[in-house]
Scaffold this motif. Structure first.
Motif, PDB file in Angstrom:
ATOM      1  N   ASP A  37       0.810  -1.233   0.000  1.00 60.68           N
ATOM      2  CA  ASP A  37       0.000   0.000   0.000  1.00 60.68           C
ATOM      3  C   ASP A  37       0.837   1.274   0.000  1.00 60.68           C
ATOM      4  OD1 ASP A  37      -2.061  -1.829   0.255  1.00 60.68           O
ATOM      5  OD2 ASP A  37      -3.073  -0.790   1.885  1.00 60.68           O
ATOM      6  N   LEU A  38       2.108   1.191  -0.290  1.00 63.53           N
ATOM      7  CA  LEU A  38       2.960   2.383  -0.282  1.00 63.53           C
ATOM      8  C   LEU A  38       2.566   3.321  -1.420  1.00 63.53           C
ATOM      9  CD1 LEU A  38       5.552   3.763   0.930  1.00 63.53           C
ATOM     10  CD2 LEU A  38       6.829   2.602  -0.887  1.00 63.53           C
ATOM     11  N   GLY A  39       2.453   4.602  -1.107  1.00 65.61           N
ATOM     12  CA  GLY A  39       2.190   5.603  -2.120  1.00 65.61           C
ATOM     13  C   GLY A  39       3.475   6.237  -2.614  1.00 65.61           C
ATOM     14  N   THR A  47      -5.256  -4.611  -6.413  1.00 70.38           N
ATOM     15  CA  THR A  47      -5.438  -5.220  -5.097  1.00 70.38           C
ATOM     16  C   THR A  47      -4.275  -6.173  -4.849  1.00 70.38           C
ATOM     17  OG1 THR A  47      -7.821  -5.094  -5.483  1.00 70.38           O
ATOM     18  CG2 THR A  47      -7.116  -6.414  -3.622  1.00 70.38           C
ATOM     19  N   CYS A  48      -4.018  -6.440  -3.565  1.00 73.76           N
ATOM     20  CA  CYS A  48      -2.801  -7.170  -3.165  1.00 73.76           C
ATOM     21  C   CYS A  48      -2.591  -8.463  -3.946  1.00 73.76           C
ATOM     22  CB  CYS A  48      -2.865  -7.494  -1.673  1.00 73.76           C
ATOM     23  SG  CYS A  48      -2.905  -6.054  -0.590  1.00 73.76           S
ATOM     24  N   ALA A  49      -3.526  -9.388  -3.818  1.00 77.86           N
ATOM     25  CA  ALA A  49      -3.303 -10.734  -4.334  1.00 77.86           C
ATOM     26  C   ALA A  49      -3.121 -10.782  -5.849  1.00 77.86           C
ATOM     27  CB  ALA A  49      -4.445 -11.654  -3.893  1.00 77.86           C
ATOM     28  N   PRO A  50      -4.030 -10.199  -6.639  1.00 80.26           N
ATOM     29  CA  PRO A  50      -3.821 -10.290  -8.086  1.00 80.26           C
ATOM     30  C   PRO A  50      -2.566  -9.590  -8.563  1.00 80.26           C
ATOM     31  CG  PRO A  50      -5.683  -8.864  -7.569  1.00 80.26           C
ATOM     32  CD  PRO A  50      -5.319  -9.567  -6.311  1.00 80.26           C
ATOM     33  N   HIS A  57       0.317 -13.969   0.284  1.00 77.75           N
ATOM     34  CA  HIS A  57      -0.892 -13.581  -0.442  1.00 77.75           C
ATOM     35  C   HIS A  57      -0.936 -14.162  -1.856  1.00 77.75           C
ATOM     36  CE1 HIS A  57      -4.011 -10.215   0.421  1.00 77.75           C
ATOM     37  NE2 HIS A  57      -4.570 -11.360   0.132  1.00 77.75           N
ATOM     38  N   LEU A  58      -0.492 -15.406  -1.985  1.00 78.16           N
ATOM     39  CA  LEU A  58      -0.585 -16.130  -3.244  1.00 78.16           C
ATOM     40  C   LEU A  58      -1.487 -17.343  -3.033  1.00 78.16           C
ATOM     41  CD1 LEU A  58       3.162 -15.893  -4.294  1.00 78.16           C
ATOM     42  CD2 LEU A  58       1.264 -14.625  -5.293  1.00 78.16           C
ATOM     43  N   GLU A  59      -1.830 -18.011  -4.110  1.00 78.94           N
ATOM     44  CA  GLU A  59      -2.864 -19.051  -4.046  1.00 78.94           C
ATOM     45  C   GLU A  59      -2.438 -20.246  -3.192  1.00 78.94           C
ATOM     46  OE1 GLU A  59      -5.623 -21.586  -7.180  1.00 78.94           O
ATOM     47  OE2 GLU A  59      -3.692 -20.806  -7.804  1.00 78.94           O
ATOM     48  N   LYS A  60      -1.247 -20.759  -3.444  1.00 79.85           N
ATOM     49  CA  LYS A  60      -0.786 -21.921  -2.678  1.00 79.85           C
ATOM     50  C   LYS A  60      -0.339 -21.484  -1.290  1.00 79.85           C
ATOM     51  CE  LYS A  60       0.802 -24.390  -6.817  1.00 79.85           C
ATOM     52  NZ  LYS A  60       1.968 -24.950  -7.530  1.00 79.85           N
ATOM     53  N   SER A 102       9.375  -1.272  -4.858  1.00 80.26           N
ATOM     54  CA  SER A 102       8.111  -0.835  -5.444  1.00 80.26           C
ATOM     55  C   SER A 102       6.983  -1.143  -4.465  1.00 80.26           C
ATOM     56  CB  SER A 102       7.887  -1.526  -6.804  1.00 80.26           C
ATOM     57  OG  SER A 102       6.791  -0.964  -7.487  1.00 80.26           O
ATOM     58  N   ALA A 103       5.760  -1.133  -4.957  1.00 77.93           N
ATOM     59  CA  ALA A 103       4.571  -1.428  -4.150  1.00 77.93           C
ATOM     60  C   ALA A 103       3.654  -2.331  -4.949  1.00 77.93           C
ATOM     61  CB  ALA A 103       3.847  -0.133  -3.767  1.00 77.93           C
ATOM     62  N   ASP A 104       2.651  -2.889  -4.268  1.00 79.89           N
ATOM     63  CA  ASP A 104       1.765  -3.836  -4.942  1.00 79.89           C
ATOM     64  C   ASP A 104       0.605  -3.158  -5.662  1.00 79.89           C
ATOM     65  OD1 ASP A 104       0.773  -3.070  -2.487  1.00 79.89           O
ATOM     66  OD2 ASP A 104       0.047  -5.054  -1.916  1.00 79.89           O
ATOM     67  N   HIS A 105       0.318  -1.907  -5.349  1.00 81.63           N
ATOM     68  CA  HIS A 105      -0.746  -1.144  -6.005  1.00 81.63           C
ATOM     69  C   HIS A 105      -0.747   0.238  -5.384  1.00 81.63           C
ATOM     70  CE1 HIS A 105      -2.610  -2.195  -2.259  1.00 81.63           C
ATOM     71  NE2 HIS A 105      -2.608  -3.471  -2.586  1.00 81.63           N
TER      72      HIS A 105
END
Length: 735
Positions: free
Chosen positions: A38-40, A76-79, A125-128, A440-443
């Motif tokens: 969530d870093l801006g 969003t985080c996961a995707p 925050h990944l599927e597995k 970087s950031a996730d979004h």
């Protein structure tokens, strides 16, 4: 025999040397991908934040390429994280969940099979499940930031066990606690940054230390026996206070849930509250606002695990490491950032703790010039104030300033953790020059809002990209643009560019640098901007995407970004405008901005916006029919309109309409090429429900019904089938 042993030894040595060589004959590079959650655009030197203090990231920026046009993989985080790992647009994930990448190859899979050591530290925050072996990860560490809270929930859920079973569980918990304390006592060697801070702090006035040393002197683990003793006492006191407050906090949470169910969003019901009255019995002390009694600054466990791995790994093999921090994701709290023991040791109040950081002065009246943050932040804060007032609990005077100070202190701790990590990589191990380092950031950042799960959401003061609308969860540019620093010998150090790159480009770029072939399709490309020095940076256009288009979807919206243009494709709606992809408040703000930007002055009343009914008849919106499916289009030129509030006129014969058709053709082709990966529930029941009769998705369903052998015969080894003819103007009906 000895001869065969000698030959075997020489052969394996040759293969090992070949595996360690890059395509240019030199040693293969290492890779470290650092994500802050969530870093801006909150870095002082790189992005000119008016109040942030980030000495380590400032230093990194001076030796790095800085992007102002880099896009996350999703909003969003996961995707977004899954897109980074696979190089695929989020619509390509084959499973129902938005991070459901299934067995798509990941960057760590590719590198592991080519002799790389792979490690993941921090948020997953990944599927597995986060475990060794998942996605080619050979080491997974520091992923349990909420273990203590989860353990508490588990203990509550096991209340029906027998007394003997509960006693055994308590014994196991005590043993685990003793083991954790033993490991803490066997503290690892200090990092170079912390060693320098200890040396500088001896006999010095901390206020006179230069910013990075002052920061480290406060946040590094205690070095002396006396400091460790005081810290241990603070930990013990904090845990005792947690035990005392447990019942009260549980009652407060229950009351908050009941109040919410009754429609009362009172700010006094939740223990994170910034503006609770002192007389509220359910309001604990300032230092107990964190959800757990953290013993150290936030993400210390993540960086500690990564440092231990770097120190212990086999030096002859190249490595890939994800270091994914949890901060500054909610809960954004000063106590969460510095840890409860340090909070108590610094005086136990917001003023005393912030006074030990560079942000104590922000609590003074009128200390913050909010105009310096730009119009988008001003609009969001005005909306937050309005919502709080409408809820009957206006934000108290100074509440926004304290929220900003707590957020910036959290970013300050993020800066320390990254600086601490890089001090080991660069100064201790000497690997900086041969490591491709990304920060970087996730979004985009979360928006500040007065009513959230914890009410600390008002502390979400991250600065979105300059001029952009939207935040996290929205597929507006404010939700997709992220800070991006790249330190690599091929990148132009100290240069900045605004052309549109993406997390999707990381996998193909890393594969090219490592000399690894990629046989499966990706939606990114090797970025010459990161590999070839300043020539590519000098020629790029702001917000312009060269190469594969960026495709996103959210809540019935499809967007495609190619060159400097972004096309929104959405189902006809009552208001005639798409949702932003975020919450209702985000969409309302965006709609208001579009109406203000496109409304004509009312006759006889210069400067007054047109009526709401007129703004609904948006001339720039185009109604399009393709294959019996009716949709609306909006087209934006991002180079001139990063806020996405001035849609272009799509009149017949115009260049803008031709651009829109070209972008829609990109989208249609992408859907057809990726037919096998379209989740049935997404196309039939969820995000793409309104578009399920599009010819591209009908073709997708037909391909799925075709046996795999026939698909391979028709489309070659890839099995996706040939690209069908591109959409032309003749295929579309305009109204």
């Amino acid at each position: 025999c000895p001869y065969h042993i000698h030959v075997w030894y020489m052969l394996t040595s040759f293969l090992a040397a070949a595996a360690a060589a890059a395509p240019d004959g030199g040693p293969r590079p290492n890779f470290m991908i650092i994500l802050a959650d969530d870093l801006g655009f909150d870095l002082a030197a790189a992005y000119g934040h008016p109040l942030s203090v980030t000495p380590h990231l400032d230093r990194l920026a001076r030796s790095s390429f800085v992007s102002t046009g880099h896009h996350a993989g999703g909003a969003t985080c996961a995707p977004s994280r899954a897109a980074l790992m696979t190089g695929r647009n989020t619509m390509a994930f084959p499973n129902e969940r938005n991070n459901g990448i299934g067995e798509l190859p990941t960057v760590t899979d590719l590198l592991k099979h080519q002799g790389y050591e792979t490690g993941h530290f921090g948020k997953w925050h990944l599927e597995k499940a986060a475990a060794v072996g998942a996605y080619g990860m050979q080491t997974v560490g520091g992923a349990g930031s909420r273990r203590r809270r989860k353990g508490h929930r588990q203990e509550l859920s096991l209340a029906n066990l027998t007394a003997a079973e509960r006693a055994r569980l308590k014994e196991q918990a005590d043993e685990a606690e003793q083991e954790a304390r033993r490991k803490e006592e066997e503290a690892p060697a200090p990092t170079p940054l912390c060693a320098r801070a200890v040396a500088a702090d001896r006999g010095a006035d901390r206020a006179r230390l230069w910013p990075a040393m002052f920061q480290a002197a406060l946040l590094c683990p205690p070095a002396s026996a006396e400091a460790r003793r005081r810290h241990a006492e603070a930990v013990e006191a904090a845990e005792a206070a947690d035990a005392r407050d447990g019942k009260e906090l549980k009652a407060a949470a229950k009351a908050a849930k009941a109040a919410k169910a009754a429609g009362n969003r009172s700010r006094e019901k939740v223990h994170y509250t910034l503006g609770a009255t002192p007389s509220t019995k359910t309001t604990p002390s300032f230092c107990s606002r964190a959800p757990t009694s953290k013993r150290s600054p936030r993400d210390s466990d993540v960086v500690g695990a990564a440092v231990a791995w770097l120190r212990a790994r086999a030096g002859s093999r190249p490595f890939y490491a994800n270091v994914w921090l949890h901060a500054p994701h909610a809960p954004v709290s000063l106590v969460e950032a510095v840890g409860r023991p340090l909070c108590e040791m610094l005086g136990g109040t917001a003023a005393s703790v912030l006074g030990a950081t560079p942000f104590g002065h922000l609590l003074a009246p009128r200390a913050v010039d909010w105009s310096a943050f730009g119009r988008p932040m001003g609009v969001k804060l005005a909306a937050a104030r309005r919502a709080a007032a409408e809820g009957g609990h206006p934000i108290r005077e100074g509440g926004l300033e304290q929220a900003l100070a707590e957020y910036l202190a959290t970013v300050w701790v993020v800066d320390f953790q990254i600086g601490n990590l890089l001090s080991v990589l660069d100064d201790e191990l000497g690997l900086g020059a041969q490591t491709f380092v990304v920060v970087s950031a996730d979004h985009g950042p979360e928006r500040p809002w007065p009513f959230g799960v914890t009410d600390a959401e008002l502390n979400n003061m991250g600065l979105a990209a300059a001029g952009a609308s939207g935040d996290k969860h929205t597929i507006l540019e404010g939700g997709l643009l992220v800070p991006f620093l790249l330190r690599w010998r091929g990148a132009p150090a100290g240069a900045s560019a605004a052309c549109a790159t993406s997390h999707l480009d990381l996998l193909p770029t890393i594969a090219e640098l490592a000399g690894v072939g990629v046989s499966s399709p990706t939606d990114g490309r090797p970025q010459r901007l990161w590999l070839d020095g300043g020539a590519a940076a000098a020629s790029c256009t702001a917000r312009s995407r060269e190469g594969p288009p960026l495709v996103h979807h959210s809540k019935g919206n499809l967007v495609v970004h190619a060159a400097a243009y972004k096309l929104w494709v959405y189902a006809p709606s009552r208001k005639g405008l798409p949702t932003s992809g975020g919450e209702n408040a985000d969409t309302a703000l965006w709609h208001e901005a579009i109406a203000a930007a496109t409304a004509s002055p009312v006759a006889g009343r210069p400067g007054r916006a047109a009526s709401r009914s007129k703004s609904r008849r948006l001339k720039q919106r185009l109604t399009v029919t393709h294959g019996g499916v009716q949709m609306h289009w909006l087209l934006f030129n991002l180079s001139a309109d990063a806020a996405e509030t001035a849609p272009l006129l799509l009149s017949s014969g115009s260049e803008a309409r031709r651009v829109a058709v070209r972008l829609y053709s990109h989208l249609d082709a992408w859907l057809r090429e990726n037919a096998e990966l379209q989740p049935e529930k997404s196309t039939r029941e969820r995000e793409l429900r309104a578009f399920r009769e599009l010819p591209s998705l009908v073709a997708a369903a037909a391909k799925k019904a075709t046996p795999a052998a026939a698909r391979r015969q028709a489309g070659g080894a890839g099995g996706a089938g040939p690209l069908l003819s591109a959409v032309s103007l003749d295929d579309l009906t305009f109204a």
